[in-house]
Design a protein around this motif. Structure first.
Motif, PDB file in Angstrom:
ATOM      1  N   ASP A  48       0.855  -1.183   0.000  1.00 19.67           N
ATOM      2  CA  ASP A  48       0.000   0.000   0.000  1.00 19.67           C
ATOM      3  C   ASP A  48       0.895   1.239   0.000  1.00 19.67           C
ATOM      4  OD1 ASP A  48       0.894   0.372   2.605  1.00 19.67           O
ATOM      5  OD2 ASP A  48      -0.893  -0.530   3.486  1.00 19.67           O
ATOM      6  N   ASN A  49       0.291   2.399   0.111  1.00 16.79           N
ATOM      7  CA  ASN A  49       1.032   3.642  -0.079  1.00 16.79           C
ATOM      8  C   ASN A  49       2.154   3.826   0.939  1.00 16.79           C
ATOM      9  OD1 ASN A  49       1.443   6.245  -1.350  1.00 16.79           O
ATOM     10  ND2 ASN A  49       0.578   7.129   0.507  1.00 16.79           N
ATOM     11  N   ILE A  50       1.873   3.537   2.215  1.00 13.85           N
ATOM     12  CA  ILE A  50       2.899   3.776   3.211  1.00 13.85           C
ATOM     13  C   ILE A  50       4.067   2.816   3.029  1.00 13.85           C
ATOM     14  CG2 ILE A  50       1.982   2.248   5.025  1.00 13.85           C
ATOM     15  CD1 ILE A  50       3.495   5.759   5.547  1.00 13.85           C
ATOM     16  N   ASP A  51       3.780   1.574   2.638  1.00 15.15           N
ATOM     17  CA  ASP A  51       4.862   0.632   2.355  1.00 15.15           C
ATOM     18  C   ASP A  51       5.722   1.126   1.200  1.00 15.15           C
ATOM     19  OD1 ASP A  51       4.555  -1.300   4.309  1.00 15.15           O
ATOM     20  OD2 ASP A  51       3.168  -2.504   3.132  1.00 15.15           O
ATOM     21  N   GLU A  52       5.077   1.688   0.202  1.00 18.58           N
ATOM     22  CA  GLU A  52       5.820   2.199  -0.952  1.00 18.58           C
ATOM     23  C   GLU A  52       6.734   3.344  -0.540  1.00 18.58           C
ATOM     24  OE1 GLU A  52       2.853   3.242  -3.758  1.00 18.58           O
ATOM     25  OE2 GLU A  52       2.302   1.153  -4.212  1.00 18.58           O
ATOM     26  N   GLN A  53       6.213   4.214   0.305  1.00 20.90           N
ATOM     27  CA  GLN A  53       7.030   5.336   0.777  1.00 20.90           C
ATOM     28  C   GLN A  53       8.237   4.844   1.563  1.00 20.90           C
ATOM     29  OE1 GLN A  53       4.710   8.365   2.822  1.00 20.90           O
ATOM     30  NE2 GLN A  53       2.960   7.933   1.530  1.00 20.90           N
ATOM     31  N   ILE A  54       8.006   3.861   2.428  1.00 20.86           N
ATOM     32  CA  ILE A  54       9.109   3.320   3.223  1.00 20.86           C
ATOM     33  C   ILE A  54      10.117   2.618   2.332  1.00 20.86           C
ATOM     34  CG2 ILE A  54       9.724   1.638   5.010  1.00 20.86           C
ATOM     35  CD1 ILE A  54       7.045   2.306   6.376  1.00 20.86           C
ATOM     36  N   GLU A  55       9.636   1.855   1.356  1.00 21.62           N
ATOM     37  CA  GLU A  55      10.545   1.151   0.457  1.00 21.62           C
ATOM     38  C   GLU A  55      11.423   2.139  -0.315  1.00 21.62           C
ATOM     39  OE1 GLU A  55      10.575  -2.054  -3.221  1.00 21.62           O
ATOM     40  OE2 GLU A  55       8.717  -1.030  -2.703  1.00 21.62           O
ATOM     41  N   VAL A  56      10.825   3.198  -0.808  1.00 25.55           N
ATOM     42  CA  VAL A  56      11.595   4.200  -1.547  1.00 25.55           C
ATOM     43  C   VAL A  56      12.675   4.811  -0.659  1.00 25.55           C
ATOM     44  CG1 VAL A  56      11.466   6.497  -2.609  1.00 25.55           C
ATOM     45  CG2 VAL A  56       9.793   4.744  -3.221  1.00 25.55           C
ATOM     46  N   ALA A  57      12.298   5.150   0.567  1.00 28.10           N
ATOM     47  CA  ALA A  57      13.271   5.744   1.486  1.00 28.10           C
ATOM     48  C   ALA A  57      14.401   4.775   1.798  1.00 28.10           C
ATOM     49  CB  ALA A  57      12.568   6.181   2.778  1.00 28.10           C
ATOM     50  N   LEU A  58      14.052   3.520   2.080  1.00 29.77           N
ATOM     51  CA  LEU A  58      15.082   2.528   2.403  1.00 29.77           C
ATOM     52  C   LEU A  58      16.023   2.290   1.224  1.00 29.77           C
ATOM     53  CD1 LEU A  58      12.990  -0.094   4.420  1.00 29.77           C
ATOM     54  CD2 LEU A  58      14.624   1.571   5.314  1.00 29.77           C
ATOM     55  N   ARG A  59      15.477   2.296   0.030  1.00 32.36           N
ATOM     56  CA  ARG A  59      16.334   2.106  -1.146  1.00 32.36           C
ATOM     57  C   ARG A  59      17.281   3.295  -1.315  1.00 32.36           C
ATOM     58  NH1 ARG A  59      12.809   0.459  -4.376  1.00 32.36           N
ATOM     59  NH2 ARG A  59      13.419  -1.727  -4.391  1.00 32.36           N
ATOM     60  N   GLN A  60      16.776   4.506  -1.146  1.00 36.56           N
ATOM     61  CA  GLN A  60      17.629   5.694  -1.266  1.00 36.56           C
ATOM     62  C   GLN A  60      18.752   5.687  -0.234  1.00 36.56           C
ATOM     63  OE1 GLN A  60      14.356   8.643  -1.095  1.00 36.56           O
ATOM     64  NE2 GLN A  60      15.183   9.454  -3.004  1.00 36.56           N
ATOM     65  N   LEU A  61      18.455   5.133   0.937  1.00 31.57           N
ATOM     66  CA  LEU A  61      19.422   5.121   2.036  1.00 31.57           C
ATOM     67  C   LEU A  61      20.286   3.862   2.050  1.00 31.57           C
ATOM     68  CD1 LEU A  61      16.956   6.451   4.725  1.00 31.57           C
ATOM     69  CD2 LEU A  61      18.930   7.698   3.851  1.00 31.57           C
ATOM     70  N   ASN A  62      20.085   2.999   1.060  1.00 32.79           N
ATOM     71  CA  ASN A  62      20.830   1.734   0.979  1.00 32.79           C
ATOM     72  C   ASN A  62      20.586   0.866   2.210  1.00 32.79           C
ATOM     73  OD1 ASN A  62      22.539  -0.034  -0.463  1.00 32.79           O
ATOM     74  ND2 ASN A  62      24.330   0.613   0.703  1.00 32.79           N
TER      75      ASN A  62
END
Length: 253
Positions: free
Chosen positions: A124-138
């Motif tokens: 869902d949307n919040i998972d997507e936001q967290i995934e994007v952040a985690l990917r950016q932060l490695n």
């Protein structure tokens, strides 16, 4: 409609005989990245603490979008669009990386659902936001690990990630670069630069002058709770007050 801006008006704070903020007046507008510099004990962190609701000033006001912030809780201020990354991180060590970010998002946005036991990207949307952040932060590969198992650099990136997912209009960062190795420092700086490019108002306490030059469009020099120089980094570094306090600043780095 009035201009969105963060206004600090006549803010003063004492801790016993120590003057942490001395009649501070600042206006910070969207599209700016401001670094606060000065030696330890100058009042830099106290000023951020007052803005985010961690500390009450003895007198003075803080306004954001015509809303008085003094007297509101940290959570209420965050919901108004002001997020803070603390120097001591304030993470939940027994929780996983993902759980830390989800709980923070729930607290700030009033988002409600049962927290999953594992990280599932894109559900869902919040998972997507967290995934994007985690990917950016490695950090995607450590999403299921408890925070207490991580290195200090990884923990610091988790703290930044929690700020990222709030999509705050104003972000307060307290020495984000300290204690990071070269690789993680570059990740941190690239994420901060992306926040700056998105129009986020950044207020960053930082000792490293090269990082100040890289990140900031404005620098504010504070000594004993008072603003003694304010301008572009180049202007502040040329200010006569800067040379006087520079050696004290170097002692804290």
């Amino acid at each position: 409609m009035s201009e969105q801006k963060l206004e600090i008006k006549n803010v003063s704070k004492r801790f016993g005989n120590v003057i942490a903020c001395n009649d501070v007046n600042l206006q910070i507008t969207p599209g700016t990245s401001t670094s606060i510099i000065g030696p330890n004990g100058a009042g830099k962190s106290t000023l951020l603490n007052i803005i985010c609701g961690e500390v009450l000033p003895d007198r003075g006001n803080v306004m954001w979008q015509d809303t008085l912030l003094i007297g509101h809780t940290i959570q209420d201020i965050a919901r108004l669009g002001i997020a803070r990354m603390f120097q001591d991180l304030k993470l939940f060590d027994a929780m996983t990386v993902y759980e830390n970010m989800l709980v923070y998002a729930q607290t700030i946005t009033r988002y409600r659902r049962a927290a999953p036991q594992r990280f599932v990207a894109g559900s869902d949307n919040i998972d997507e936001q967290i995934e994007v952040a985690l990917r950016q932060l490695n950090l995607l590969d450590v999403a299921d690990r408890r925070v207490r198992e991580l290195s200090y650099a990884e923990r610091k990136l988790v703290a930044l990630g929690r700020v990222m997912i709030t999509r705050a209009s104003v972000v307060l960062l307290d020495e984000p670069a300290s204690g990071l190795d070269k690789v993680n420092l570059e990740i941190m700086l690239e994420v901060i630069e992306a926040l700056k490019a998105s129009g986020t108002v950044l207020l960053v306490v930082e000792h490293n002058l090269s990082i100040v030059e890289r990140l900031a469009s404005r620098a504010i020099l504070i000594e004993e709770g008072s603003v003694i120089a304010d301008g572009s980094p180049a202007e502040v570094f040329r200010d006569s007050n800067f040379g006087r306090v520079y050696f004290a600043l170097q002692e804290t780095t």
